[in-house]
Design a protein around this motif. Structure first.
Motif, PDB file in Angstrom:
ATOM      1  N   VAL A  47       3.508 -15.817  -6.248  1.00 29.92           N
ATOM      2  CA  VAL A  47       3.191 -14.673  -7.026  1.00 29.92           C
ATOM      3  C   VAL A  47       4.498 -13.827  -7.059  1.00 29.92           C
ATOM      4  CG1 VAL A  47       1.710 -12.770  -7.028  1.00 29.92           C
ATOM      5  CG2 VAL A  47       0.607 -14.879  -6.552  1.00 29.92           C
ATOM      6  N   ASP A  48       5.092 -13.677  -8.014  1.00 27.29           N
ATOM      7  CA  ASP A  48       6.142 -12.625  -7.948  1.00 27.29           C
ATOM      8  C   ASP A  48       6.543 -12.092  -9.571  1.00 27.29           C
ATOM      9  OD1 ASP A  48       8.490 -11.514  -7.198  1.00 27.29           O
ATOM     10  OD2 ASP A  48       8.925 -13.046  -5.721  1.00 27.29           O
ATOM     11  N   PHE A  49       7.634 -11.473  -9.601  1.00 25.71           N
ATOM     12  CA  PHE A  49       7.942 -11.058 -10.751  1.00 25.71           C
ATOM     13  C   PHE A  49       8.998 -11.953 -11.658  1.00 25.71           C
ATOM     14  CE2 PHE A  49       7.111  -7.172  -8.526  1.00 25.71           C
ATOM     15  CZ  PHE A  49       6.381  -6.533  -9.220  1.00 25.71           C
TER      16      PHE A  49
ATOM     17  N   LEU B 203       3.753 -11.418 -12.406  1.00 21.79           N
ATOM     18  CA  LEU B 203       3.377 -10.372 -12.347  1.00 21.79           C
ATOM     19  C   LEU B 203       4.276  -9.417 -13.560  1.00 21.79           C
ATOM     20  CD1 LEU B 203       2.968  -9.243  -8.709  1.00 21.79           C
ATOM     21  CD2 LEU B 203       1.190 -10.477 -10.434  1.00 21.79           C
ATOM     22  N   GLN B 204       3.603  -8.677 -14.256  1.00 22.21           N
ATOM     23  CA  GLN B 204       4.193  -7.692 -15.153  1.00 22.21           C
ATOM     24  C   GLN B 204       4.966  -6.314 -14.207  1.00 22.21           C
ATOM     25  OE1 GLN B 204       1.384  -6.279 -17.870  1.00 22.21           O
ATOM     26  NE2 GLN B 204       0.905  -8.446 -18.528  1.00 22.21           N
ATOM     27  N   GLU B 205       5.999  -6.042 -14.558  1.00 19.76           N
ATOM     28  CA  GLU B 205       6.754  -4.918 -13.759  1.00 19.76           C
ATOM     29  C   GLU B 205       6.296  -3.560 -14.309  1.00 19.76           C
ATOM     30  OE1 GLU B 205      10.967  -5.185 -13.333  1.00 19.76           O
ATOM     31  OE2 GLU B 205      11.019  -7.376 -13.788  1.00 19.76           O
TER      32      GLU B 205
ATOM     33  N   ARG C 284       3.733  -1.985 -12.995  1.00 17.02           N
ATOM     34  CA  ARG C 284       2.409  -1.807 -12.904  1.00 17.02           C
ATOM     35  C   ARG C 284       1.974  -1.211 -11.863  1.00 17.02           C
ATOM     36  NH1 ARG C 284       0.116  -2.969 -18.319  1.00 17.02           N
ATOM     37  NH2 ARG C 284       1.938  -4.144 -19.270  1.00 17.02           N
TER      38      ARG C 284
ATOM     39  N   ILE D 241      -0.469  -1.450  -8.189  1.00 14.64           N
ATOM     40  CA  ILE D 241      -0.775  -2.482  -7.427  1.00 14.64           C
ATOM     41  C   ILE D 241      -2.105  -3.051  -7.841  1.00 14.64           C
ATOM     42  CG2 ILE D 241      -1.450  -3.303  -5.166  1.00 14.64           C
ATOM     43  CD1 ILE D 241       0.736  -1.226  -4.125  1.00 14.64           C
TER      44      ILE D 241
ATOM     45  N   GLU E 251      -3.446  -3.091 -10.761  1.00 14.64           N
ATOM     46  CA  GLU E 251      -3.303  -3.968 -12.024  1.00 14.64           C
ATOM     47  C   GLU E 251      -2.755  -5.416 -11.759  1.00 14.64           C
ATOM     48  OE1 GLU E 251      -2.048  -1.630 -15.632  1.00 14.64           O
ATOM     49  OE2 GLU E 251      -1.120  -0.514 -14.040  1.00 14.64           O
ATOM     50  N   HIS E 252      -1.754  -5.359 -10.826  1.00 14.46           N
ATOM     51  CA  HIS E 252      -1.378  -6.564 -10.337  1.00 14.46           C
ATOM     52  C   HIS E 252      -2.537  -7.489  -9.410  1.00 14.46           C
ATOM     53  CE1 HIS E 252       2.998  -5.070  -9.851  1.00 14.46           C
ATOM     54  NE2 HIS E 252       2.617  -5.360 -11.061  1.00 14.46           N
TER      55      HIS E 252
ATOM     56  N   GLN F 274      -4.594  -8.787 -12.530  1.00 12.09           N
ATOM     57  CA  GLN F 274      -3.967  -9.743 -13.055  1.00 12.09           C
ATOM     58  C   GLN F 274      -3.936 -11.390 -12.182  1.00 12.09           C
ATOM     59  OE1 GLN F 274       0.148  -9.393 -13.737  1.00 12.09           O
ATOM     60  NE2 GLN F 274       0.613 -11.334 -14.439  1.00 12.09           N
ATOM     61  N   ILE F 275      -3.755 -11.294 -10.960  1.00  7.51           N
ATOM     62  CA  ILE F 275      -3.973 -12.211 -10.034  1.00  7.51           C
ATOM     63  C   ILE F 275      -5.341 -12.772 -10.275  1.00  7.51           C
ATOM     64  CG2 ILE F 275      -3.913 -13.042  -7.554  1.00  7.51           C
ATOM     65  CD1 ILE F 275      -1.600 -10.865  -7.214  1.00  7.51           C
TER      66      ILE F 275
END
Length: 98
Positions: free
Chosen positions: A39-41, A53-55, A57, A59, A61-62, A65-66
């Protein structure tokens, strides 16, 4: 499905911050015997699965997404965080992901 002793299922690792220097080192150490999800950008080319992950955003929202990316049946044997630069406050705060 229950694997036999000959077909032992790999353990699974969720690696947060998997594309940084430390994350790459951790993924390299685990990838031979574990199924690693990073999990990363950015993409970690050395693992089976990436959650990008979308930059810019929040936490919260992250986390959403996960959760959307991971199947409900997915279970991880370990979760390792190698992400740096934490600025989200204290982990003991109830509203940490707000």
């Amino acid at each position: 499905y229950i694997p036999s002793k000959m077909q032992k299922a790999k353990k699974t690792l969720l690696l947060v911050g998997g594309s940084g220097a430390l994350g790459m080192g951790v993924s390299d150490a685990f990838k031979k015997t574990w199924d690693v999800t990073s999990v990363d950008f950015r993409t970690n080319e050395n693992v089976e699965k990436n959650i990008i992950l979308q930059e810019n955003r929040a936490i919260k929202e992250h986390v959403a997404q996960i959760r959307q990316t991971i199947d409900e049946e997915d279970r991880f044997d370990a979760i390792i965080c190698t992400a740096g630069g934490w600025a989200g406050g204290s982990a003991k705060d109830l509203d940490i992901f707000e």
